[in-house]
Write an enzyme that holds these catalytic residues in place. Structure first.
Site, short mmCIF file in Angstrom:
data_model
loop_
_atom_site.label_atom_id
_atom_site.label_comp_id
_atom_site.label_asym_id
_atom_site.label_seq_id
_atom_site.Cartn_x
_atom_site.Cartn_y
_atom_site.Cartn_z
N ASP A 82 0.83 -1.21 0.00
CA ASP A 82 0.00 0.00 0.00
C ASP A 82 0.86 1.25 0.00
OD1 ASP A 82 0.77 -0.68 2.72
OD2 ASP A 82 -0.61 0.87 3.41
N GLU A 177 0.03 -1.13 5.63
CA GLU A 177 1.09 -0.72 6.55
C GLU A 177 0.96 0.75 6.91
OE1 GLU A 177 5.14 0.80 7.71
OE2 GLU A 177 3.83 1.45 6.09
N HIS A 383 5.93 9.80 1.12
CA HIS A 383 4.56 10.36 1.15
C HIS A 383 4.48 11.73 0.47
CE1 HIS A 383 3.87 7.88 5.11
NE2 HIS A 383 4.44 7.19 4.14
ZN LIG Z 1 6.79 2.13 4.03
#
Ligand SMILES: [Zn+2]
Length: 416
Positions: A82, A177, A383
């Protein structure tokens, strides 16, 4: 060592696998299942006959031991499919910037998205390498599809090179995760490895075997509410109690804004407020589990001092355990970290060891009976739409996996 990691990575990132904290399904999003099914099929195609997806969205498979080493205990490698729900992850268009020359990289779909050399000092170590980014509108997904691609490429390499002796090697690809559920349904028993390594770290050579120990304390103030026009001498506002409490929490030290390295902190991060009842959620972090208790004692003392002056007010504290420092487990299994150091050296690097100021799936897996430090996968700017990875670092990570299998193959018997 040239591997198939980059080519595989290019395919994986085009599948939208963002996890979703609000969902209650397992895994939380269908895109993850799309990739997981493909991975099971790819592994079977490579000759890992037992590769299968289980009902909780975990793919497990075995690279069989080479001749005469099938009696060795298995070791494992783990990556999560993910990506972070905090950033767009659909329509990812990976771009290779070949032969990086030190310049800033402008991402084509949004000229304001610029990967600047000055802000990314690690780029200076990548001259001549091939840097992979997204196109400016989405994350790249190197976290953790770089790790996924590296593990599959390593399996392919081991199958193609039976002259490298190793015991059984277990692989696992896990969902969710990024929202902290990656270990929830991980069947340690069925995985059947004596230890494992997550491939989910940063730059070339990094090895992480210490994480925070983490609790969350919910401090709930109960006040006394009455019509504010007639409240003189009677009303006790839970909002004011909570505000005073937050103001008294350490700020010049022991806060996320003032700590780094091995320092822990107290972090008020959520407030639900009304005059009658206000709760403050405080994250407690330290590398020493016993020191969590000291920090929690500070929280409790400050909260109780505040309500003492008000007979009609009260406070309630609830402590929840989040995860524990994996080092507390790993120090009982020194070979797990030592062999990783040796593998990194055999792949031509010096291990870079630093504490993780957070937790990983490995923090929880270690306490579930599977000692699991974290290896570099080459990820940078997690991210973010400025996320990047280099093709050469991915090949290095594959090489470390291969060397680790080799080291365990050589040394497992001697000390078992
Ligand atoms: Zn990671």
């Amino acid at each position: 060592m040239k591997t198939s990691a980059l080519e595989r990575f290019f395919h994986y990132v085009t599948i939208d696998t963002r996890s979703d904290e609000r969902a209650t399904t397992v895994p939380t999003t269908p895109g993850q299942l799309v990739l997981l099914r493909q991975l099971a099929a790819e592994l079977r195609f490579l000759g890992l006959e037992d590769a299968a997806l289980d009902e909780h969205g975990y793919v497990m498979a075995t690279v069989p031991a080479t001749a005469s080493l099938s009696h060795l205990p298995a070791i494992g490698f783990i990556a999560h499919v993910d990506t972070s729900p905090e950033m767009r992850g659909d329509g990812v268009k990976p771009i290779v910037h070949e032969g990086y020359d030190g310049r800033d990289l402008v991402l084509p779909d949004d000229p304001s998205a610029v990967l600047r050399a000055a802000e990314n000092p690690e780029l200076a170590t990548q001259l001549g390498n091939d840097i992979v980014t997204a196109s400016g509108l989405t994350l790249l997904g190197a976290d953790d599809k770089a790790g996924v691609a590296e593990i599959v490429a390593a399996a392919e390499y081991l199958i193609a090179h039976p002259e490298i002796p190793h015991g059984p090697v277990r692989l696992a690809f896990t969902p969710d995760e990024e929202i902290g559920r990656g270990a929830d349904h991980f069947d340690v028993q069925r995985f059947g490895a004596m230890c494992a390594y997550t491939l989910d770290g940063g730059g070339r050579g990094e090895l992480e075997f210490e994480s925070f120990s983490a609790d969350a304390v919910t401090v709930t103030f109960k006040g006394f509410n009455t019509h504010p026009g007639y409240a003189k001498g009677r009303m006790v506002s839970a909002i004011r109690l909570a505000a005073d409490f937050i103001a008294r929490l350490p700020r010049d030290e022991m806060s996320p804004e003032t700590t780094d390295g091995y320092q822990g902190y107290l972090h008020p991060y959520q407030v639900h407020a009304s005059v009658d009842r206000t709760s403050v959620k405080v994250l407690v972090r330290d590398f020493v589990t016993a020191a969590l208790k000291e920090k929690e004692a500070i929280v409790e003392r400050l909260a109780r001092e505040l309500v003492e002056a008000h007979p009609s007010a009260s406070v309630e504290l609830v402590v929840e355990e989040s995860y524990r420092n994996m080092r507390e487990v790993l120090e009982h299994h020194p070979r797990v970290v030592d062999h990783a150091r040796e593998a990194i050296r055999r792949a031509g690097m010096e291990p870079i060891e630093r504490p993780i100021r957070g937790g990983t799936d490995g923090s929880r897996l270690s306490f579930m009976g599977l000692p699991t430090p974290n290896l570099f996968a080459g990820e940078h700017n997690f991210h973010s739409r400025l996320e990047w990875v280099s093709a050469q670092d991915m090949d290095k990570a594959v090489e470390v996996i291969v060397r680790l299998c080799e080291v365990w193959g050589e040394r497992a018997e001697r000390t078992e």
